[in-house]
Design a protein around this motif. Structure first.
Motif, mmCIF file in Angstrom:
data_model
loop_
_atom_site.group_PDB
_atom_site.id
_atom_site.type_symbol
_atom_site.label_atom_id
_atom_site.label_comp_id
_atom_site.label_asym_id
_atom_site.label_seq_id
_atom_site.Cartn_x
_atom_site.Cartn_y
_atom_site.Cartn_z
ATOM 1 N N PRO A 234 -10.190 7.000 -8.379
ATOM 2 C CA PRO A 234 -9.292 6.097 -7.711
ATOM 3 C C PRO A 234 -8.362 5.538 -8.588
ATOM 4 O O PRO A 234 -8.649 4.894 -9.835
ATOM 5 C CB PRO A 234 -10.257 5.214 -6.816
ATOM 6 C CG PRO A 234 -11.537 4.884 -7.658
ATOM 7 C CD PRO A 234 -11.603 6.279 -8.191
ATOM 8 N N ALA A 235 -7.439 4.798 -7.995
ATOM 9 C CA ALA A 235 -6.525 4.057 -8.611
ATOM 10 C C ALA A 235 -6.673 2.488 -8.305
ATOM 11 O O ALA A 235 -6.988 2.223 -7.058
ATOM 12 C CB ALA A 235 -4.827 4.393 -8.392
ATOM 13 N N VAL A 236 -6.162 1.483 -8.636
ATOM 14 C CA VAL A 236 -6.187 0.186 -7.830
ATOM 15 C C VAL A 236 -4.779 -0.182 -7.647
ATOM 16 O O VAL A 236 -3.866 -0.406 -8.537
ATOM 17 C CB VAL A 236 -6.757 -0.867 -8.827
ATOM 18 C CG1 VAL A 236 -6.796 -2.336 -8.619
ATOM 19 C CG2 VAL A 236 -8.441 -0.497 -9.366
ATOM 20 N N ASP A 237 -4.600 -0.526 -6.344
ATOM 21 C CA ASP A 237 -3.244 -0.753 -5.886
ATOM 22 C C ASP A 237 -3.170 -2.373 -5.718
ATOM 23 O O ASP A 237 -3.925 -2.965 -5.165
ATOM 24 C CB ASP A 237 -3.006 -0.058 -4.483
ATOM 25 C CG ASP A 237 -1.536 -0.494 -3.921
ATOM 26 O OD1 ASP A 237 -0.627 -0.189 -4.657
ATOM 27 O OD2 ASP A 237 -1.623 -0.865 -2.604
ATOM 28 N N HIS A 238 -1.915 -2.668 -6.083
ATOM 29 C CA HIS A 238 -1.388 -4.051 -5.672
ATOM 30 C C HIS A 238 -1.019 -3.878 -4.298
ATOM 31 O O HIS A 238 0.169 -3.320 -4.232
ATOM 32 C CB HIS A 238 -0.490 -4.585 -6.681
ATOM 33 C CG HIS A 238 -0.943 -5.076 -7.801
ATOM 34 N ND1 HIS A 238 -1.485 -4.223 -8.835
ATOM 35 C CD2 HIS A 238 -1.465 -6.405 -8.371
ATOM 36 C CE1 HIS A 238 -1.719 -4.884 -10.055
ATOM 37 N NE2 HIS A 238 -1.783 -6.284 -9.948
ATOM 38 N N VAL A 239 -1.547 -4.657 -3.269
ATOM 39 C CA VAL A 239 -1.033 -4.188 -1.717
ATOM 40 C C VAL A 239 0.253 -4.926 -1.764
ATOM 41 O O VAL A 239 1.214 -4.257 -1.287
ATOM 42 C CB VAL A 239 -2.098 -4.618 -0.963
ATOM 43 C CG1 VAL A 239 -1.504 -4.638 0.433
ATOM 44 C CG2 VAL A 239 -3.529 -4.103 -1.192
ATOM 45 N N SER A 277 4.401 3.142 -4.823
ATOM 46 C CA SER A 277 5.259 2.378 -6.095
ATOM 47 C C SER A 277 5.184 0.810 -5.596
ATOM 48 O O SER A 277 4.145 0.417 -5.319
ATOM 49 C CB SER A 277 6.454 3.120 -6.036
ATOM 50 O OG SER A 277 7.193 2.551 -7.170
ATOM 51 N N ASP A 278 6.297 0.384 -5.610
ATOM 52 C CA ASP A 278 6.519 -1.169 -5.427
ATOM 53 C C ASP A 278 7.057 -1.412 -3.906
ATOM 54 O O ASP A 278 7.547 -2.504 -3.794
ATOM 55 C CB ASP A 278 7.607 -1.738 -6.394
ATOM 56 C CG ASP A 278 7.004 -1.690 -7.877
ATOM 57 O OD1 ASP A 278 5.888 -1.639 -8.057
ATOM 58 O OD2 ASP A 278 7.843 -1.718 -8.859
ATOM 59 N N ARG A 279 6.873 -0.763 -2.957
ATOM 60 C CA ARG A 279 7.112 -0.716 -1.800
ATOM 61 C C ARG A 279 6.257 -2.060 -1.059
ATOM 62 O O ARG A 279 5.030 -2.249 -1.620
ATOM 63 C CB ARG A 279 7.325 0.242 -0.773
ATOM 64 C CG ARG A 279 5.804 1.121 -0.508
ATOM 65 C CD ARG A 279 5.976 1.630 0.777
ATOM 66 N NE ARG A 279 4.593 2.469 0.891
ATOM 67 C CZ ARG A 279 3.530 2.111 1.639
ATOM 68 N NH1 ARG A 279 3.600 0.702 2.022
ATOM 69 N NH2 ARG A 279 2.735 2.790 1.862
ATOM 70 N N MET A 280 6.618 -2.781 -0.036
ATOM 71 C CA MET A 280 5.947 -3.728 0.703
ATOM 72 C C MET A 280 4.713 -2.946 1.360
ATOM 73 O O MET A 280 4.930 -1.819 1.978
ATOM 74 C CB MET A 280 6.670 -4.662 1.545
ATOM 75 C CG MET A 280 7.746 -5.586 0.609
ATOM 76 S SD MET A 280 6.823 -6.752 -0.143
ATOM 77 C CE MET A 280 6.113 -7.860 1.339
#
Length: 335
Positions: A234-239, A277-280
């Protein structure tokens, strides 16, 4: 989120296992050694084993990891106590690569009352599934592994469940360790963004990986698509995307909470994370994040402490009591 809510989200043997491993009380770490031994035997297809055979991997796991109980949590140890014998037999057991007969006797004698009778309890309430029963007496005692444990051991999530157990063990062990325990218990943990590891806030000492520590509270599902991680690394996502902090810093400063903190980090498929990516975050993702954080709040320190302090301090002048409100306020800062 209550225990019932967590289980209702995924009413499976895996959820019961996670209640026992991730969300039970942690005055001691014996249950992690037992859980490790249970998975070892069940994954090999064993359904009924002598208690002594279960005691061997259990005892060695205790020796390898150490710190089985919180300082000051038990009475003064006697000469026949399991921990006393484990300390005395440690060197020889390590040399042999197996527990000595004396240590094995002590483990076999102590396991039922010390850990096995309590393993299924989550805050004094039984978890929905039982994973074993002990039958017989004395040296003839046998452990019958249940179909629920077979489901866990044969699950496509087995390696993830093992990683979750190991991560939880490391977190609890770290909170017991001399010199770092106090800061972890009182101040929670922080995250090293460069390594995505949970660390002690003062020493920056690595405790465990973020992904391994939080995946179980998401029921082993991707935060973005809500499908099983299914063995994927898995990756770790900044929500809330970390880029927001850089973007706002260039136009007067970022006034929101730290987006590198545990509350904002969730586990996702690598592909899903790359596409996001960097979407909200979407409303569905925020709902899942709130539920995940509520589940972590049901676990003992130090992860619980970390998120409690976030709610208390992250938004200046506001002490927010629930995650849905908190996430709405963060969304306003980002708008």
């Amino acid at each position: 989120m209550t225990t019932d809510d967590f289980y209702a989200t995924d009413p499976s043997a895996r959820a019961s296992w996670r209640l026992a491993i991730l969300m039970g009380r942690n005055a001691r770490t014996y249950k992690f050694a037992l859980g490790n031994a249970l998975l070892h035997h069940a994954s090999q297809g064993h359904t009924e084993i002598p208690l002594r055979d279960l005691a061997a991997p259990y005892a060695m796991a205790i020796l390898e990891r150490g710190a089985p109980q919180a300082p000051g949590s038990g009475a003064e140890l006697g000469a026949t106590d399991f921990l006393t014998i484990a300390a005395e037999e440690s060197a020889e057991s390590r040399r042999l690569g197996r527990p000595t007969d004396r240590l094995l006797d002590a483990a076999e004698r102590s396991m039922p009352g010390m850990v096995m009778d309590k393993f299924h309890n989550h805050n004094r309430v039984p978890v929905p599934h039982r994973f074993y029963d002990i039958v017989g007496r004395g040296r003839a005692r046998t452990v019958r592994l249940s179909s629920a444990l077979e489901q866990v051991a044969r699950s496509y999530e087995l390696e993830g469940l093992r990683a979750e157990l190991d991560a939880r063990w490391s977190i609890v062990e770290g909170s017991f360790a001399s010199g770092i325990g106090r800061s972890l218990i009182e101040e929670g943990v922080c995250v090293d963004r460069s390594t995505l590891h949970i660390t002690d806030p003062h020493r920056r000492r690595s405790v465990t990986g973020v992904a391994e520590a939080v995946a179980g509270f998401q029921h082993g599902r991707c935060h973005i698509c809500d499908e099983s991680l299914d063995g994927d690394r898995p990756a770790v996502d900044h929500v809330f995307p970390h880029a927001l902090m850089r973007r706002y810093a260039s136009v007067g400063g970022w006034h929101g909470p730290d987006l590198d903190s545990l509350w904002n980090l969730a586990v996702a498929h690598t592909k899903c994370n790359g596409e996001k990516s960097d979407r909200m975050p979407t409303p569905e993702e925020l709902t899942r994040l709130a539920r995940r954080n509520e589940a972590i709040m049901r676990s003992p320190m130090p992860l619980h402490t970390t998120l409690r302090l976030t709610l208390k301090n992250a938004i200046p002048g506001r002490r927010i009591s629930d995650w849905r409100t908190f996430l709405r306020e963060v969304g306003k800062v980002c708008a």
